[in-house]
Design a protein around this motif. Sequence first.
Motif, mmCIF file in Angstrom:
data_model
loop_
_atom_site.group_PDB
_atom_site.id
_atom_site.type_symbol
_atom_site.label_atom_id
_atom_site.label_comp_id
_atom_site.label_asym_id
_atom_site.label_seq_id
_atom_site.Cartn_x
_atom_site.Cartn_y
_atom_site.Cartn_z
ATOM 1 N N ASP A 141 -17.573 -77.297 -40.939
ATOM 2 C CA ASP A 141 -17.552 -77.100 -39.482
ATOM 3 C C ASP A 141 -18.388 -75.905 -39.035
ATOM 4 O O ASP A 141 -18.832 -75.865 -37.885
ATOM 5 C CB ASP A 141 -16.110 -76.876 -38.991
ATOM 6 C CG ASP A 141 -15.279 -78.154 -39.081
ATOM 7 O OD1 ASP A 141 -15.875 -79.217 -39.371
ATOM 8 O OD2 ASP A 141 -14.058 -78.075 -38.873
ATOM 9 N N ASN A 142 -18.546 -74.932 -39.915
ATOM 10 C CA ASN A 142 -19.214 -73.694 -39.487
ATOM 11 C C ASN A 142 -20.582 -73.496 -40.131
ATOM 12 O O ASN A 142 -21.168 -72.421 -40.046
ATOM 13 C CB ASN A 142 -18.304 -72.496 -39.792
ATOM 14 C CG ASN A 142 -16.995 -72.588 -39.031
ATOM 15 O OD1 ASN A 142 -16.963 -72.390 -37.826
ATOM 16 N ND2 ASN A 142 -15.917 -72.944 -39.721
ATOM 17 N N GLY A 143 -21.063 -74.554 -40.801
ATOM 18 C CA GLY A 143 -22.402 -74.494 -41.386
ATOM 19 C C GLY A 143 -22.546 -73.437 -42.471
ATOM 20 O O GLY A 143 -23.631 -72.876 -42.664
ATOM 21 N N ALA A 144 -21.450 -73.150 -43.182
ATOM 22 C CA ALA A 144 -21.545 -72.193 -44.285
ATOM 23 C C ALA A 144 -22.252 -72.857 -45.471
ATOM 24 O O ALA A 144 -22.282 -74.085 -45.569
ATOM 25 C CB ALA A 144 -20.152 -71.727 -44.701
ATOM 26 N N THR A 145 -22.815 -72.048 -46.357
ATOM 27 C CA THR A 145 -23.427 -72.558 -47.590
ATOM 28 C C THR A 145 -22.517 -72.151 -48.740
ATOM 29 O O THR A 145 -22.225 -70.968 -48.899
ATOM 30 C CB THR A 145 -24.823 -71.927 -47.788
ATOM 31 O OG1 THR A 145 -25.596 -72.209 -46.627
ATOM 32 C CG2 THR A 145 -25.511 -72.484 -49.017
ATOM 33 N N LEU A 146 -22.060 -73.141 -49.507
ATOM 34 C CA LEU A 146 -21.108 -72.857 -50.581
ATOM 35 C C LEU A 146 -21.809 -73.031 -51.921
ATOM 36 O O LEU A 146 -22.300 -74.123 -52.230
ATOM 37 C CB LEU A 146 -19.922 -73.824 -50.453
ATOM 38 C CG LEU A 146 -18.750 -73.613 -51.407
ATOM 39 C CD1 LEU A 146 -18.169 -72.209 -51.273
ATOM 40 C CD2 LEU A 146 -17.653 -74.648 -51.122
ATOM 41 N N LEU A 147 -21.863 -71.952 -52.698
ATOM 42 C CA LEU A 147 -22.511 -72.013 -54.014
ATOM 43 C C LEU A 147 -21.509 -71.620 -55.085
ATOM 44 O O LEU A 147 -20.904 -70.550 -55.012
ATOM 45 C CB LEU A 147 -23.724 -71.074 -54.039
ATOM 46 C CG LEU A 147 -24.844 -71.474 -53.067
ATOM 47 C CD1 LEU A 147 -25.846 -70.345 -52.905
ATOM 48 C CD2 LEU A 147 -25.560 -72.725 -53.567
ATOM 49 N N PRO A 148 -21.302 -72.496 -56.078
ATOM 50 C CA PRO A 148 -20.297 -72.203 -57.107
ATOM 51 C C PRO A 148 -20.769 -71.173 -58.126
ATOM 52 O O PRO A 148 -21.898 -71.237 -58.609
ATOM 53 C CB PRO A 148 -20.061 -73.564 -57.772
ATOM 54 C CG PRO A 148 -21.193 -74.439 -57.388
ATOM 55 C CD PRO A 148 -21.916 -73.827 -56.238
ATOM 56 N N ILE A 149 -19.861 -70.259 -58.457
ATOM 57 C CA ILE A 149 -20.137 -69.229 -59.463
ATOM 58 C C ILE A 149 -19.512 -69.592 -60.803
ATOM 59 O O ILE A 149 -20.058 -69.264 -61.857
ATOM 60 C CB ILE A 149 -19.607 -67.860 -58.973
ATOM 61 C CG1 ILE A 149 -20.412 -67.383 -57.770
ATOM 62 C CG2 ILE A 149 -19.630 -66.819 -60.093
ATOM 63 C CD1 ILE A 149 -21.883 -67.157 -58.047
#
Length: 395
Positions: A141-149
């Motif tokens: 919904d907020n256009g975040a970018t999620l990158l897994p660590i």
Amino acid sequence: MSVQQLTILGATGSIGLSTLDVVRRHSDRYQVFALSAASQWQKLADLCIEFQPTYAVIADPQYLPMLEQALAAHATQVLTGVDGLQQVAAHKDVDTVMAAIVGAAGLLPTLAAAEAGKKVLLANKEALVMAGHLFMQAVHDNGATLLPIDSEHNAIFQCLPAGYTHAAAAGVSKILLTASGGPFRTLALDAFAGVTPDQACAHPNWRMGRKISVDSASMMNKGLELIEACWLFNLTPAQVDVVIHPQSVIHSMVQYVDGSVLAQLGNPDMRTPIAHALAWPERIASGVAPLDIIATARLDFEAPDLARFPCLRLAFEAAGNGCASTVLNAANEVAVEAFLAGKLGFDRIAVLNEHAMQQLVDTTPSSLDQVLRIDREARRIAHQWLDHGRLRGDL
Ligand code: NAD
Ligand code: MG
């Protein structure tokens, strides 16, 4: 290239320090905006003196005066509490947030970063296990970018096509989630009861915080990672196979419908996934030694033994099953704490987790309040079980 402003939640931990090690090598690309810790104010003060962030957050307010005094001669402003963590995660000047707090305590600040549309580097798998639906919704919904660590999820991310949305559209048939098997991979079932905290924390391939080390020894970590993978990559548990791979050189694999299997390899050092996510879609040096494939010589694989590692079975049951993963995560945090304090046998961790899962049946939580309520209730049930067990004398 503009300099990225970086907040590190959990800066004094294993992942936090590895992140700062990568950042130290690239001061032209990253500026530390905020650092946080739970209670280790001295360690946090030393890091602030080196990196000169705008903010430092000490989560436990009783250590605020010590941190303030230690940083009195510096420009860094000092905050405290969950409010302080949320503030530095969502601050308008921040580009990237490394979410490296351990456990459910990471949920609110990590969620704040997602809601503010940040680039979120997710190490805190418990946040996703606890509230996957809400978290992924907030990212979307907020256009975040999620990158897994997490090294496995970072590997899967690297083996999936850019713009991946779901398995069928990408031609993915299976995810092969690799697991080292931890320090007790070959331990006889009847020896599990006598395992000590130091034995459980002595992981053969990785140096990590104590909670994740115990989770690796019980294979709960792989269970949490299964649930994490389902949320991150839009999968059902049936689309994920756990594969024991003792060398931890392959960090996970993606199998495609045409028979191709893509793997990501490297030395077991978290600075590789951290550098990957920090620079994505570019690449930067991480300080990790190049993999010597000749010296590696062999890669072994075997199926996991769910009878010796019941926590993994519980996670397969909990994945995608209403609030069960919220309950499992909360009970497991209580169980691991009790084990580390010498108050619970290692083989009882799974028994306690299963007890909590059997007690709490609820629908999929649809609000943050509901998630937090289920988390509290599961902890209450777990503590009650521990208290009764002490009375029975069978822990
Ligand atoms: P750690 O115990 O070394 O560090 C935890 C950090 O969180 C510390 O900075 C601590 O001060 C902070 N913290 C703890 N409780 C807090 C609270 N209540 N409020 C605010 N801050 C708090 O743990 P770690 O090994 O760095 O792991 C961090 C996260 O990364 C975990 O979720 C873990 O599962 C995940 N992870 C770690 C590794 C690894 O190699 N260490 C690998 C994959 C994933
Ligand atoms: Mg992992």
